[in-house]
Design a protein around this motif. Structure first.
Motif, PDB file in Angstrom:
ATOM      1  N   THR A  51       0.827  -1.200   0.000  1.00  0.00           N
ATOM      2  CA  THR A  51       0.000   0.000   0.000  1.00  0.00           C
ATOM      3  C   THR A  51       0.864   1.254   0.000  1.00  0.00           C
ATOM      4  OG1 THR A  51      -1.626  -1.223   1.292  1.00  0.00           O
ATOM      5  CG2 THR A  51      -1.884   1.160   1.216  1.00  0.00           C
ATOM      6  N   GLU A  52       1.933   1.254   0.799  1.00  0.00           N
ATOM      7  CA  GLU A  52       2.829   2.410   0.842  1.00  0.00           C
ATOM      8  C   GLU A  52       3.516   2.627  -0.504  1.00  0.00           C
ATOM      9  OE1 GLU A  52       4.333   2.693   5.453  1.00  0.00           O
ATOM     10  OE2 GLU A  52       5.272   1.187   4.162  1.00  0.00           O
ATOM     11  N   ILE A  53       3.946   1.551  -1.134  1.00  0.00           N
ATOM     12  CA  ILE A  53       4.598   1.664  -2.444  1.00  0.00           C
ATOM     13  C   ILE A  53       3.633   2.227  -3.473  1.00  0.00           C
ATOM     14  CG2 ILE A  53       5.598   0.328  -4.341  1.00  0.00           C
ATOM     15  CD1 ILE A  53       6.790  -1.528  -2.183  1.00  0.00           C
ATOM     16  N   GLN A  54       2.398   1.720  -3.458  1.00  0.00           N
ATOM     17  CA  GLN A  54       1.390   2.201  -4.406  1.00  0.00           C
ATOM     18  C   GLN A  54       1.105   3.682  -4.169  1.00  0.00           C
ATOM     19  OE1 GLN A  54       0.268   0.347  -6.881  1.00  0.00           O
ATOM     20  NE2 GLN A  54      -0.858   2.083  -7.694  1.00  0.00           N
ATOM     21  N   GLU A  55       0.999   4.083  -2.907  1.00  0.00           N
ATOM     22  CA  GLU A  55       0.724   5.482  -2.586  1.00  0.00           C
ATOM     23  C   GLU A  55       1.881   6.383  -3.016  1.00  0.00           C
ATOM     24  OE1 GLU A  55      -0.026   8.203   1.373  1.00  0.00           O
ATOM     25  OE2 GLU A  55      -0.498   6.065   1.461  1.00  0.00           O
ATOM     26  N   LEU A  56       3.112   5.942  -2.771  1.00  0.00           N
ATOM     27  CA  LEU A  56       4.276   6.728  -3.187  1.00  0.00           C
ATOM     28  C   LEU A  56       4.329   6.863  -4.702  1.00  0.00           C
ATOM     29  CD1 LEU A  56       7.009   5.351  -0.771  1.00  0.00           C
ATOM     30  CD2 LEU A  56       6.039   7.645  -0.794  1.00  0.00           C
ATOM     31  N   LEU A  57       4.074   5.787  -5.393  1.00  0.00           N
ATOM     32  CA  LEU A  57       4.108   5.813  -6.847  1.00  0.00           C
ATOM     33  C   LEU A  57       3.039   6.752  -7.403  1.00  0.00           C
ATOM     34  CD1 LEU A  57       5.414   4.756  -9.400  1.00  0.00           C
ATOM     35  CD2 LEU A  57       3.843   2.823  -9.338  1.00  0.00           C
ATOM     36  N   SER A  58       1.840   6.689  -6.846  1.00  0.00           N
ATOM     37  CA  SER A  58       0.772   7.563  -7.339  1.00  0.00           C
ATOM     38  C   SER A  58       1.084   9.019  -7.031  1.00  0.00           C
ATOM     39  CB  SER A  58      -0.576   7.161  -6.756  1.00  0.00           C
ATOM     40  OG  SER A  58      -0.584   7.376  -5.367  1.00  0.00           O
ATOM     41  N   LEU A  59       1.656   9.307  -5.861  1.00  0.00           N
ATOM     42  CA  LEU A  59       2.045  10.678  -5.538  1.00  0.00           C
ATOM     43  C   LEU A  59       3.141  11.166  -6.479  1.00  0.00           C
ATOM     44  CD1 LEU A  59       2.037  10.643  -1.648  1.00  0.00           C
ATOM     45  CD2 LEU A  59       0.511  11.938  -3.148  1.00  0.00           C
ATOM     46  N   PHE A  60       4.101  10.301  -6.735  1.00  0.00           N
ATOM     47  CA  PHE A  60       5.198  10.670  -7.622  1.00  0.00           C
ATOM     48  C   PHE A  60       4.667  10.951  -9.027  1.00  0.00           C
ATOM     49  CE2 PHE A  60       8.505   9.432 -10.669  1.00  0.00           C
ATOM     50  CZ  PHE A  60       9.453  10.404 -10.354  1.00  0.00           C
ATOM     51  N   LEU A  61       3.812  10.057  -9.530  1.00  0.00           N
ATOM     52  CA  LEU A  61       3.266  10.249 -10.875  1.00  0.00           C
ATOM     53  C   LEU A  61       2.378  11.486 -10.942  1.00  0.00           C
ATOM     54  CD1 LEU A  61       2.487   6.565 -11.886  1.00  0.00           C
ATOM     55  CD2 LEU A  61       4.385   8.005 -12.664  1.00  0.00           C
ATOM     56  N   LEU A  62       1.611  11.747  -9.889  1.00  0.00           N
ATOM     57  CA  LEU A  62       0.759  12.924  -9.845  1.00  0.00           C
ATOM     58  C   LEU A  62       1.609  14.194  -9.858  1.00  0.00           C
ATOM     59  CD1 LEU A  62      -2.114  14.131  -9.494  1.00  0.00           C
ATOM     60  CD2 LEU A  62      -1.705  14.015  -7.036  1.00  0.00           C
TER      61      LEU A  62
END
Length: 140
Positions: free
Chosen positions: A21-32
């Motif tokens: 979940t943390e990895i997914q959240e970081l990735l989405s924040l980075f992409l955003l």
């Protein structure tokens, strides 16, 4: 427009473990953040890799803080258990001492009564002996 690859370096400890979940959240924040930075002029002092590094660092710090809190709570629970055991042992010891005190007091009462009886007998025997040895005694 072609894809842009953004490279960054971060210092993440080897023992660090992110949840899925943390990895997914970081990735989405980075992409955003990356998508919004394409449409805005780039600010050289504030870059996404620095924000991401800071976010990773904060997450690691929070993880360590949670671990320390958990460890402290475990230590406190262990201390509570140790003190409860010690308290129970001391209560048992106190009960044994009080019981022994009660027994000793009963024995002391019995010995005191026996000493009163023996003193009375001794007093009687002393009077008899005094009466027998007085010159006014006509038993001889």
């Amino acid at each position: 427009m072609g894809e842009q690859h953004v490279g960054f370096q971060s210092e993440v400890p080897d023992n660090h473990a992110f949840t899925a979940t943390e990895i997914q959240e970081l990735l989405s924040l980075f992409l955003l953040n990356h998508a919004t930075s394409d449409s805005q002029p780039s600010n050289p002092t504030t870059t996404d890799p620095r924000k991401l590094r800071r976010m990773l660092s904060n997450r690691e710090s929070a993880r360590r803080s949670r671990w320390r809190k958990k460890r402290h709570l475990e230590d406190l629970n262990n201390e509570v258990n140790r003190l409860m055991t010690q308290n129970r042992d001391l209560k048992d010891r106190l009960a044994r001492v009080l019981n022994r005190r009660h027994v000793v007091l009963r024995q002391n009462d019995c010995l005191w009564m026996e000493s009163v009886g023996l003193r009375s007998r001794l007093s009687d025997l002393c009077r008899i002996l005094t009466a027998m040895s007085s010159p006014s005694n006509t038993f001889t």
